[in-house]
Design a protein around this motif. Structure first.
Motif, PDB file in Angstrom:
ATOM      1  N   UNK A 238      63.048  61.242  75.070  1.00  6.72           N
ATOM      2  CA  UNK A 238      62.587  60.348  74.012  1.00  6.72           C
ATOM      3  C   UNK A 238      61.560  59.349  74.533  1.00  6.72           C
ATOM      4  N   UNK A 239      61.757  58.892  75.792  1.00  4.01           N
ATOM      5  CA  UNK A 239      60.774  57.977  76.400  1.00  4.01           C
ATOM      6  C   UNK A 239      59.442  58.675  76.581  1.00  4.01           C
ATOM      7  N   UNK A 240      59.492  59.956  76.942  1.00  6.17           N
ATOM      8  CA  UNK A 240      58.254  60.734  77.092  1.00  6.17           C
ATOM      9  C   UNK A 240      57.550  60.877  75.748  1.00  6.17           C
ATOM     10  N   UNK A 241      58.337  61.134  74.714  1.00 11.93           N
ATOM     11  CA  UNK A 241      57.760  61.271  73.375  1.00 11.93           C
ATOM     12  C   UNK A 241      57.091  59.976  72.918  1.00 11.93           C
ATOM     13  N   UNK A 242      57.695  58.830  73.283  1.00 12.87           N
ATOM     14  CA  UNK A 242      57.093  57.560  72.903  1.00 12.87           C
ATOM     15  C   UNK A 242      55.753  57.372  73.613  1.00 12.87           C
ATOM     16  N   UNK A 246      54.443  60.232  69.830  1.00 11.54           N
ATOM     17  CA  UNK A 246      55.143  61.012  68.813  1.00 11.54           C
ATOM     18  C   UNK A 246      56.210  60.178  68.098  1.00 11.54           C
ATOM     19  N   UNK A 247      56.771  59.216  68.791  1.00  9.46           N
ATOM     20  CA  UNK A 247      57.769  58.340  68.192  1.00  9.46           C
ATOM     21  C   UNK A 247      57.503  56.901  68.633  1.00  9.46           C
ATOM     22  N   UNK A 248      58.132  55.980  67.926  1.00  6.31           N
ATOM     23  CA  UNK A 248      58.069  54.565  68.302  1.00  6.31           C
ATOM     24  C   UNK A 248      59.467  53.985  68.170  1.00  6.31           C
ATOM     25  N   UNK A 249      59.990  53.431  69.250  1.00  8.55           N
ATOM     26  CA  UNK A 249      61.319  52.818  69.189  1.00  8.55           C
ATOM     27  C   UNK A 249      61.234  51.511  68.398  1.00  8.55           C
ATOM     28  N   UNK A 250      62.080  51.395  67.406  1.00 12.21           N
ATOM     29  CA  UNK A 250      62.184  50.170  66.623  1.00 12.21           C
ATOM     30  C   UNK A 250      63.350  49.314  67.093  1.00 12.21           C
TER      31      UNK A 250
END
Length: 304
Positions: A238-242, A246-250
């Motif tokens: 998930x950190x790689x995707x951020x 591709x994603x953003x942690x809210x």
């Protein structure tokens, strides 16, 4: 009981158009949220409905008749600004305000006793309004709004100054009035209250109606791009995707996170990837509906 209908209502003040071609319908037994940033035209629209202002163009009808002095007797309006007589006893001014709506003194006395008791003000009826706290004054104004049992109720920031306990009492009363088939307009900056109370919404910006309809249907028009995850284990990808956008942690917390997915992130592919991670137990994978506050910001481009 008929509906309140606005059809292409426009109001100008000199060169400034405060409301332009506003159209919507408020129906009995439903609560309509009237929303918009400061200066959007909400107050002007409410004042035209209340027959305080007259439209330059368009029509406003209640029960099929153009609003006027007659409709003011069927209407209860709680404005955002307080309007009590500070040096007059509460019960006395409530009787006076009820009389202006055509309520007989004997009937108003019974109604005042009922509402003062229900809202925890029974011991304050003989006190002057200036002796009451801000929250107490707000409750008195609410009583004045509903004493004549109006067909149409307009509530502009009705929870102003109320603590959580009294807010819950007011929410309960509003729900009862909805069940009784009243037409209720609810204007507020508190999006969580609008989501909890309202069946329909009208969003006004720069004097124009920019979004309206059944609240649930309005939400369905907007993309679900927030994802809630609850899991046990590690998901370092998930950190790689951020990093790849591709994603953003809210929000991140122990046992899960809330994130926003981009257009090039496939939710089903992300679910499959999570399920394939060894020793990761996935408890929740939920695409969240946008909140009304998010919809407001996306539509208007600013905070409430």
């Amino acid at each position: 009981m008929g509906s309140l209908i606005l059809h292409d209502v426009t109001k100008r003040f000199g060169r400034i158009t405060a409301a332009s071609e506003i159209s919507f319908r408020a129906t009995p037994g439903r609560i309509l949220g009237l929303l918009g940033p400061n200066g959007a035209g909400k107050t002007t629209t409410i004042r035209m409905i209340a027959n305080i202002l007259t439209p330059d163009e368009g029509a406003i009808t209640l029960d099929g008749r153009t609003v006027g002095a007659w409709s003011q007797e069927r209407m209860g309006y709680l404005p955002e600004e307080r309007g009590l007589y500070k040096k007059i006893e509460v019960n006395r001014q409530l009787r006076y305000l009820a009389a202006l709506k055509g309520v007989h003194p004997e009937d108003s006395t019974d109604r005042i006793q009922y509402w003062m008791s229900r809202l925890g003000l029974k011991e304050w009826g003989m006190r002057k309004a200036q002796d009451l706290s801000k929250g107490m004054q707000q409750k008195v104004q609410f009583i004045a709004t509903v004493l004549a049992e109006p067909q149409l109720i307009i509530l502009d920031e009705p929870f102003s100054g109320l603590d959580p306990v009294n807010s819950e009492v007011l929410l309960e009363i509003i729900a009862e009035m909805k069940q009784a088939g009243r037409i209720i307009l609810f204007a507020s900056h508190r999006m969580e209250q609008v989501e909890r109370l309202c069946d329909d919404i009208c969003l006004i910006a720069e004097g124009r109606l920019v979004l309206s309809g059944d609240l649930k249907e309005v939400k369905q028009r907007f993309k679900r791009d927030k994802l809630a995850l609850d899991y046990k284990g590690m998901a370092p990808f998930l950190d790689t995707m951020e990093k790849m956008g591709e994603i953003q942690f809210l929000e991140r917390y122990e046992g899960g996170c809330t994130l926003r997915i981009s257009d090039n992130c496939n939710p089903r592919a992300l679910l499959d990837q999570l399920l394939s991670v060894p020793d990761l137990e996935l408890y929740r994978f939920e695409l969240l509906q946008p909140s009304l506050n998010e919809i407001f910001i996306k539509t208007v481009g600013g905070e409430v």
